[in-house]
Design a protein around this motif. Structure first.
Motif, PDB file in Angstrom:
ATOM      1  N   ARG A  25       0.310  -1.043   0.337  1.00 12.14           N
ATOM      2  CA  ARG A  25      -0.320   0.268   0.349  1.00 12.14           C
ATOM      3  C   ARG A  25       0.965   1.127   0.340  1.00 12.14           C
ATOM      4  N   LEU A  26       1.885   1.342   0.578  1.00 10.23           N
ATOM      5  CA  LEU A  26       3.185   2.956   0.707  1.00 10.23           C
ATOM      6  C   LEU A  26       3.539   2.390  -0.663  1.00 10.23           C
ATOM      7  N   ASP A  28       0.788   2.279  -3.222  1.00 10.87           N
ATOM      8  CA  ASP A  28       0.861   2.385  -4.585  1.00 10.87           C
ATOM      9  C   ASP A  28       0.325   3.840  -3.927  1.00 10.87           C
ATOM     10  N   LYS A  29       0.075   3.982  -3.308  1.00 12.55           N
ATOM     11  CA  LYS A  29      -0.098   5.858  -2.595  1.00 12.55           C
ATOM     12  C   LYS A  29       1.357   6.581  -2.770  1.00 12.55           C
ATOM     13  N   SER A  30       2.338   6.353  -3.166  1.00 15.17           N
ATOM     14  CA  SER A  30       3.261   6.775  -3.233  1.00 15.17           C
ATOM     15  C   SER A  30       3.157   7.172  -4.327  1.00 15.17           C
ATOM     16  N   HIS A  32       0.625   7.659  -6.900  1.00 17.12           N
ATOM     17  CA  HIS A  32      -0.688   8.366  -6.882  1.00 17.12           C
ATOM     18  C   HIS A  32      -0.328   9.818  -6.304  1.00 17.12           C
ATOM     19  N   LEU A  33       0.863   9.999  -4.866  1.00 20.32           N
ATOM     20  CA  LEU A  33       1.175  10.933  -4.874  1.00 20.32           C
ATOM     21  C   LEU A  33       2.472  11.379  -6.075  1.00 20.32           C
ATOM     22  N   PHE A 101      -0.284   9.341   4.989  1.00 22.42           N
ATOM     23  CA  PHE A 101      -1.203   7.779   4.784  1.00 22.42           C
ATOM     24  C   PHE A 101      -0.559   7.037   4.893  1.00 22.42           C
ATOM     25  N   GLY A 102      -0.880   5.617   5.109  1.00 24.80           N
ATOM     26  CA  GLY A 102       0.294   4.627   5.754  1.00 24.80           C
ATOM     27  C   GLY A 102       0.259   4.578   7.530  1.00 24.80           C
ATOM     28  N   GLN A 196       3.701   6.637  10.452  1.00 22.63           N
ATOM     29  CA  GLN A 196       2.655   7.299   8.892  1.00 22.63           C
ATOM     30  C   GLN A 196       4.115   7.081   8.189  1.00 22.63           C
TER      31      GLN A 196
END
Length: 299
Positions: A25-26, A28-30, A32-33, A101-102, A196
């Protein structure tokens, strides 16, 4: 592929190197960022290096737990990872941004049936964890005080199974939603670290101008995710009340309408409060209330 690797190696020294978690998940979110910050790249299949096509940046994809050391040692300039692994590595890095996030907690967990509520009762017992250093930094002083020797054992995964398998009296592990913990019959009794995702930087980082640009862009994406842009019309007589409802980050932008008794207002409002704010604006007679998402901004 061999040609790409030779080219990437040749260009790495002239680019800012940004480390990104390689999976989960880190990751995927990274990604996106980075997309929001317009850092464009194409990652070739099975390669952990990618060159940005529009910025003087090279991306390397690494296990999140390795990123603090790579940044601390100056192998990479910037990295996205968790506060928990930065603390575990005792990495000498600058925490530049909290990314929102995270979120998770590193907790001492015991079997619910044990009845243990005080972590001091675990001094001298068996602890299983993936965070040996943080666990040792907590239980070490307890052992010194109580004259005990706590046995801390490392496992790389499925830590929550250790108590059920008879390997541990307690574990030190991450808790996000708590579902895995409860499914294993465990309960938390103490939090060691609240964590986080963060952007960390080498203290002697090269390419300072590129680093500042990337940090500013990422900060803008984070800020944009917390706000929406609101436009509405309101009677001039109610303007002071409207300002109390929507004070904005600094101040609202106000423009007169052709009807001199009314004004148009533009303002950033917190995304989490937008429904309540719209209700309040409607209650004071505001009209033509519009809300727009913000893809990026600057402070």
């Amino acid at each position: 592929m061999a040609d790409f690797l030779r080219m990437a190696q040749a260009e790495m020294s002239s680019r800012l190197i940004l480390a990104v978690p390689k999976k989960g998940r880190l990751c995927d979110k990274s990604l996106h960022l980075l997309a929001g910050a317009d850092i464009q790249f194409h990652r070739k299949n099975r390669l952990d290096i990618a060159l940005s096509t529009n910025q003087n940046v090279a991306l390397v994809f690494l296990p999140a737990a390795d990123i603090p050391k790579f940044v601390s040692d100056g192998i990479v300039d910037l990295g996205i990872t968790g506060q928990d692994v930065v603390a575990e590595a005792n990495a000498d890095v600058d925490e530049v941004l909290q990314l929102g996030f995270g979120a998770c907690d590193l907790c001492i967990q015991v079997p619910e049936a044990s009845g243990v509520t005080d972590p001091r009762a675990l001094a001298g017992k068996r602890i299983v964890t993936s965070f040996e250093n943080l666990a040792a930094s907590y239980f070490g002083p307890l052992d010194a005080e109580l004259g005990t020797t706590t046995k801390i054992s490392f496992v790389s995964g499925s830590v929550e199974a250790a108590c059920a398998l008879g390997l541990a009296d307690a574990i030190v592990d991450l808790v996000e939603s708590g579902e895995t913990m409860r499914a294993a019959g465990l309960t938390r009794i103490h939090t060691l670290v609240k964590s986080q995702a963060v952007l960390v930087a080498n203290k002697r980082r090269a390419h300072a101008d590129v680093a500042a640009k990337i940090v500013s862009r990422i900060r803008g994406v984070i800020l944009a995710g917390r706000y929406v842009y609101c436009n509405y019309n309101v009677a001039r007589a109610n303007l002071a009340t409207a300002f109390k409802i929507t004070p904005g980050r600094k101040a609202p932008t106000v423009a007169p309408l052709d009807n001199g008794d009314w004004c148009a207002v533009s303002v950033m409002v917190a995304k989490k409060d937008v429904a309540e704010i719209l209700d309040q604006l409607e209650a004071i007679g505001a009209t033509d209330i519009l809300v727009f998402n913000i893809s990026n901004c600057r402070e």
